[in-house]
Scaffold this motif. Structure first.
Motif, PDB file in Angstrom:
ATOM      1  N   PRO A 114      37.533  43.836  47.303  1.00 48.01           N
ATOM      2  CA  PRO A 114      36.385  42.910  47.334  1.00 48.01           C
ATOM      3  C   PRO A 114      35.523  43.142  46.101  1.00 48.01           C
ATOM      4  N   SER A 115      35.158  42.060  45.422  1.00 50.96           N
ATOM      5  CA  SER A 115      34.370  42.215  44.205  1.00 50.96           C
ATOM      6  C   SER A 115      33.207  41.247  44.208  1.00 50.96           C
ATOM      7  N   LYS A 116      32.218  41.574  43.407  1.00 51.95           N
ATOM      8  CA  LYS A 116      31.100  40.667  43.195  1.00 51.95           C
ATOM      9  C   LYS A 116      30.558  40.927  41.809  1.00 51.95           C
ATOM     10  N   ASP A 129      25.595  44.085  40.063  1.00 47.99           N
ATOM     11  CA  ASP A 129      24.171  44.078  40.407  1.00 47.99           C
ATOM     12  C   ASP A 129      23.776  45.511  40.750  1.00 47.99           C
ATOM     13  N   TYR A 154      31.885  43.084  36.795  1.00 46.20           N
ATOM     14  CA  TYR A 154      32.121  43.105  38.237  1.00 46.20           C
ATOM     15  C   TYR A 154      31.946  44.494  38.795  1.00 46.20           C
ATOM     16  N   TYR A 173      33.585  46.501  42.204  1.00 50.67           N
ATOM     17  CA  TYR A 173      34.547  46.443  43.301  1.00 50.67           C
ATOM     18  C   TYR A 173      34.180  47.504  44.325  1.00 50.67           C
ATOM     19  N   THR A 213      22.788  46.676  44.260  1.00 50.25           N
ATOM     20  CA  THR A 213      23.715  46.766  45.397  1.00 50.25           C
ATOM     21  C   THR A 213      24.811  47.791  45.168  1.00 50.25           C
TER      22      THR A 213
END
Length: 96
Positions: free
Chosen positions: A23-25, A28, A82, A84, A31
């Protein structure tokens, strides 16, 4: 290329083979969690977040892993693209 080493290092440290399947975003800092993998330039450089504003990374092929301040790495490489997150329930994951 030299990038292979930092990816291999992260794979060994985390026990994760396919980093891009995690899962990646978008990065930031607010977080970030300990153990998150940071990626730059679509995966040409990786580091693992250790907490306390520090990351562990390998600079180039054959180099020893080093602990760096996240801010120093950002100044050197710009912002990671990113982050992860390794799912906690992964049974294959080795303990750090």
């Amino acid at each position: 290329g030299g990038y292979q080493n930092c990816k291999l290092f992260v794979q060994e440290l985390t026990g994760v083979c396919r980093i891009k399947d995690l899962p990646s975003k978008p990065f930031d800092k607010k977080t970030l969690k300990i153990g998150d993998i940071l990626a730059w330039w679509n995966g040409l450089h990786y580091a693992v977040y250790l907490g306390n504003e520090e990351v562990m990374e390998v600079e180039e092929w054959g180099a020893s892993p080093r602990i760096s301040r996240l801010q120093d790495v950002i100044e050197e490489h710009e912002m990671p693209e990113y982050q992860y997150t390794i799912p906690k329930q992964n049974p294959r994951r080795r303990r750090l």
